[in-house]
Scaffold this motif. Structure first.
Motif, PDB file in Angstrom:
ATOM      1  N   GLY A  33      40.668  41.481  47.086  1.00  0.00           N
ATOM      2  CA  GLY A  33      39.063  41.334  48.194  1.00  0.00           C
ATOM      3  C   GLY A  33      37.979  40.808  46.531  1.00  0.00           C
ATOM      4  O   GLY A  33      38.115  40.442  45.517  1.00  0.00           O
ATOM      5  N   ALA A  34      36.890  39.631  47.387  1.00  0.00           N
ATOM      6  CA  ALA A  34      36.045  39.340  46.491  1.00  0.00           C
ATOM      7  C   ALA A  34      35.709  39.928  45.040  1.00  0.00           C
ATOM      8  O   ALA A  34      34.907  39.280  44.409  1.00  0.00           O
ATOM      9  N   TYR A  35      35.084  41.313  45.494  1.00  0.00           N
ATOM     10  CA  TYR A  35      34.468  41.968  44.800  1.00  0.00           C
ATOM     11  C   TYR A  35      35.155  42.988  43.912  1.00  0.00           C
ATOM     12  O   TYR A  35      34.893  43.960  42.871  1.00  0.00           O
ATOM     13  N   ASN A  36      37.161  42.625  43.764  1.00  0.00           N
ATOM     14  CA  ASN A  36      37.177  43.379  43.158  1.00  0.00           C
ATOM     15  C   ASN A  36      37.688  43.151  41.421  1.00  0.00           C
ATOM     16  O   ASN A  36      38.628  42.108  42.135  1.00  0.00           O
TER      17      ASN A  36
END
Lengths: 115, 115
Positions: free
Chosen positions: A99-102
């Motif tokens: 995921g983009a935020y991880n």
């Protein structure tokens, strides 16, 4: 303690030999990655896996192979087809399927030298 | 494709000096931005991150602000210490319009802090 382990720390290989680098994580992360680091070139993605029994080629997959039979393990094989394998290899994992935020969590690395 | 450009090193500073390491990026969509640090012979550790425009990431005295208008994420610290000597990597996470998020790294900046 949770984390990522890579073994061995140093590895020497003769030309023409295959060699396998180990990467194990106990963080219960879904996604795992292999990078190659060369001086002055940053990190380049070799292979990544978002889920067990599935993996995709990264930017420089030629001469490398991987498997993902268990969630916690993602071994990398450097084959004799890899023309310039001497480098520092880093394994990483992230909590979900990329995921983009991880953030990615990195192991301590394996330095491979071809003799 | 996605790319990250960071200032080339090496950067050499005296203890307590002000640090800036410039980072600019190109990406499809709205990436998340990261700074990682690598101490000699080790893997990478996340230093700070920002997930949307105008966010400021901070950790251990380091700061970086996500500037969408200038596509930048410059790293700053007001007073560096000898223990800050390391290689610093700027990175972005983007799906490039697809469904898989990957990290794209800059080439790294070597920082040496002298007592």
């Amino acid at each position: 303690d949770g984390g990522i382990t890579q073994s061995p720390k140093y590895l020497f290989r003769k030309e023409g030999q295959n060699v396998t680098l180990s990467c194990e994580q106990n963080l219960n992360h879904d996604a795992m990655y292999w990078y190659r680091q060369d001086p002055g070139q940053g990190l380049r993605l070799i292979y990544y896996s978002q889920i067990v029994n599935d993996f995709q080629k990264g930017d420089i997959a030629e001469g490398y192979s991987v498997s993902r039979e268990k969630k916690e393990s993602f071994p990398l094989t450097v084959t004799s087809a890899q023309k310039n394998p001497t480098a520092f290899y880093l394994c990483a994992s992230s909590p979900d399927q990329g995921g983009a935020y991880n953030e990615q969590f990195f192991g301590p690395g394996t330095r491979l030298t071809v003799l | 494709g996605d790319s990250v450009t960071q200032m080339e090193g090496p950067v050499t500073l005296s203890e307590e000096a002000f640090l800036t390491i410039n980072c600019t990026y190109t990406a499809t969509g709205y990436p998340s931005l990261f700074w990682y640090v690598q101490y000699p012979g080790e893997g990478l550790q996340l230093l700070l991150k920002a997930t949307k425009a105008d966010d400021k990431g901070s950790n251990k005295g380091f700061e970086a602000t996500y500037r969408k208008e200038t596509t930048s994420f410059h790293l700053e610290k007001g007073s560096v210490q000898v223990s800050d000597s390391a290689v610093y990597f700027c990175a972005l996470s983007s799906n490039g319009g697809g469904s898989n998020y990957k990290l794209t790294f800059g080439k790294g900046t070597l920082l040496t802090v002298n007592p």
